[in-house]
Design an enzyme around this catalytic site. Structure first.
Site, PDB file in Angstrom:
ATOM      1  N   GLU A   2       0.833  -1.218   0.000  1.00  0.00           N
ATOM      2  CA  GLU A   2       0.000   0.000   0.000  1.00  0.00           C
ATOM      3  C   GLU A   2       0.859   1.257   0.000  1.00  0.00           C
ATOM      4  O   GLU A   2       0.506   2.262  -0.626  1.00  0.00           O
ATOM      5  CB  GLU A   2      -0.944  -0.009   1.214  1.00  0.00           C
ATOM      6  N   HIS A  18      -0.606  -0.816  -9.809  1.00  0.00           N
ATOM      7  CA  HIS A  18      -0.391  -2.263  -9.755  1.00  0.00           C
ATOM      8  C   HIS A  18       0.513  -2.733 -10.884  1.00  0.00           C
ATOM      9  O   HIS A  18       0.488  -2.191 -11.991  1.00  0.00           O
ATOM     10  CB  HIS A  18      -1.730  -2.998  -9.842  1.00  0.00           C
TER      11      HIS A  18
END
Lengths: 84, 375
Positions: free
Chosen positions: B118, B127
Site C-alpha cells: 500500500e 499495480h
C-alpha cells in the site's frame, strides 16, 4: 484461505465475478451480457483483460484457475482505471 | 505508475498512524509500518518521519466497512486494504480493512507485506502485472518477510519517479540491460573478501557491502539478497556478526553499535552501544565475532587482540583482551570474519581463509574465502 474452502462447498455466483470486474476492472455497472458467449462481448473482453493482467491464460471464461485467483485476498485498488 | 504519474514533490515525507488494530500490539504495528517504509527508503532518496499528531502526508488507519471514502471494505477476505496516490488531503493515505486478521506471520494477513504494497501506492506506484512484484495486486505470502525482496519491477517503478538512493548502486536499469544489479559482488571473484559471516538457524550468511549470500541446506546454490530485503533498518558494510543459539538471535555490528535480529525481525531497543558489552572506549569497531555453540562463549576480534564474552552471564570474561597470536597461532591480526563449523574455526582475512583446529591449536588448511560459495 477460508474463501477457497467455501468455493468447494458453494461455488460463487456470477454476481461475484461481475462485481469483481466492476470493482477492479472498470466494468460498466449496467452491463447485462455476463453469460453471452460471443468473443466480442464486453464482459468476455473484460475477463480476458483481467486474465492478461493477472498472468492467467486468456480464455475469456471464468475457469477454475481464474476463479481461484479472483477469490484470493487482494489490494482494493482497481487494476484498471482508478478510484473515482 | 498511476495515470499522470503523480509523485511527491519533496523527498522527506511524514506519516501518522491514526488508530490501531486490536489484532496486534501497537508497537508491532508501528514496527511493521516502519519496516515497510524502509523497503522504499532503501532504494530511493525518500525519507520518512512519524508525526504523533496532526495532518501527515501519509495518514494510516484501520477501518471496517464504509469508512468515509465511498470505497467500503468488504469484511474478512477479498479486499485487504487500499491506498491513494500522492497528493494533498486523503491522497497518500492508507486504509487497512479492520475485518482482516492482521498478523506478522503466515496465518491471517501479514501486515508488513500489505503495508509495503500500500505504501507503494502512496508513493505513486500502480499495480504491476508481474507476479513476482510487491505491487502485484493479489496477496501472496510466498513473498514472506523472511524472504522479502523488492522485484526489479518495483525498483524500476519507484526509481522512475524518485531516482535511486543517493548512497546505493541500485539504479534505474536501462531497458536493454539483462543484468539488473551489476554492482552485486561476484561470488567467484578470486579477490572476494567478506565483511562478516554468521550462521542463522542452520543457514550460513556471508555479508558483503549491501548484500549477503545465503547458503542453506535446502538450496545447493547460494542465494544473493540485499541485506535490506531481510532487515530494512540495518546498515550496509557491516563489521561483524555472530549467532547466539541460546538466544535464537544474530548480533550484527557496525562501528560502535550493534543490533539483534531474530529471523527477519530486528529486535526492539536496538541498536545498542558496544560499550554495554564491556569494551573499553578505545575500541571503535569489532573486526569479527564468533560464538562457540558448546561453551556459549563469544570471541570478539579487534585488531591483534580478542575478547571473550560469556553469553550466559552476558558479561565479558576477566583476563581479556589477549593477543590473537598467543591463543590462535597462525592467525594473522585484522580478521575480517570468523565462522564455526564442523568443529573448526574458519578465520577470513581478505581473499584467504584459515581453517583452525581449536583442539590441536593449529591451522589445518588455507582456503580461498569464497570456497563456501561453491567456487
Amino acid at each position: 484461505y477460508p474463501l477457497q474452502g467455501a468455493v468447494r462447498q458453494d461455488p460463487p455466483s456470477m454476481d461475484f465475478a461481475q462485481h469483481y470486474l466492476e470493482k477492479y476492472y472498470n466494468l460498466e455497472k449496467n452491463e447485462k451480457q455476463m453469460f453471452r458467449r460471443k468473443e466480442s462481448s464486453p464482459v468476455v473482453k473484460k475477463i480476458q483483460e483481467m486474465q492478461k493482467f493477472l498472468g492467467l491464460e486468456m480464455t475469456g471464461k471464468l475457469d477454475s484457475n481464474t476463479m481461484d485467483v479472483m477469490l484470493k485476498p487482494r489490494c482494493g485498488v482497481p487494476d484498471v482505471g482508478g478510484f473515482s | 505508475t498511476f495515470p499522470g504519474s503523480p509523485k511527491w514533490r519533496k523527498t522527506h515525507l511524514t506519516y501518522r498512524v491514526e488508530n490501531y488494530t486490536p489484532d496486534l500490539p501497537r508497537e508491532r504495528v508501528d514496527s511493521a509500518i516502519e519496516k515497510a517504509l524502509k523497503v522504499w527508503e532503501a532504494v530511493t532518496p525518500l525519507t520518512f518521519s512519524r508525526l504523533p499528531e496532526g495532518e501527515a502526508d501519509i495518514m494510516i488507519s484501520f477501518a471496517a466497512g464504509e469508512h468515509g471514502d465511498f470505497y467500503p471494505f468488504d469484511g474478512l477476505g477479498q479486499s485487504l486494504a487500499h491506498a491513494y496516490p500522492p497528493g494533498p488531503g486523503f491522497y497518500g493515505d492508507v486504509h487497512f480493512d479492520e475485518d482482516e486478521k492482521w498478523t506478522l506471520g503466515s496465518s491471517g494477513t501479514n501486515l508488513f507485506l500489505v503495508a509495503a504494497h500500500e505504501l507503494g501506492h502512496t508513493l505513486g506506484l500502480f499495480h504491476s502485472d508481474k507476479k513476482e512484484a510487491l505491487m502485484y495486486p493479489v496477496y501472496n505470502f510466498s513473498r514472506n518477510p523472511t524472504q522479502f525482496q523488492l522485484s526489479q519491477d518495483d525498483i524500476d517503478g519507484i526509481q522512475s519517479l524518485y531516482g535511486p538512493h543517493p548512497y546505493s548502486g541500485v539504479s534505474v536499469v536501462p531497458t536493454t540491460s539483462v543484468s539488473p544489479r551489476p554492482e552485486i559482488p561476484t561470488k567467484c571473484d578470486p579477490s572476494l573478501s567478506f565483511d562478516a559471516v554468521s550462521t542463522l538457524r542452520g543457514e550460513l550468511l556471508f555479508f558483503k557491502d549491501r548484500y549477503l549470500w545465503r547458503l542453506s541446506r535446502w538450496n545447493p546454490e547460494p542465494e544473493v539478497h540485499l541485506i535490506s530485503a531481510f532487515w530494512p533498518s540495518l546498515p550496509s558494510h557491516l563489521d561483524a556478526a555472530y549467532e547466539a543459539n541460546s538466544k535464537d538471535s544474530v548480533f550484527i555490528f557496525k562501528g560502535t553499535q550493534f543490533w539483534a535480529v531474530q529471523g527477519s525481525e530486528v529486535q526492539a531497543g536496538y541498536p545498542k552501544s558496544i560499550y554495554t558489552l564491556g569494551f573499553p572506549p578505545a575500541v571503535r569497531k569489532i573486526d569479527a565475532a564468533v560464538s562457540d555453540k558448546d561453551t556459549k562463549k563469544t570471541y570478539f576480534f579487534v585488531d591483534d587482540q580478542y575478547w571473550r564474552f560469556d553469553e550466559k552471564r552476558w558479561l565479558m570474561d576477566k583476563g581479556f583482551p589477549r593477543l590473537i597470536k598467543d591463543d590462535f597461532p597462525g592467525i594473522e591480526p585484522q580478521v575480517d570474519a570468523v565462522l564455526q563449523a564442523f568443529g573448526f574455526f574458519y578465520f577470513f582475512h581478505g581473499s584467504s581463509q584459515s581453517e583452525f583446529d581449536p583442539n590441536a591449536r593449529m591451522v589445518t588448511h588455507t582456503l580461498k574465502s569464497n570456497s563456501w560459495l561453491l567456487c
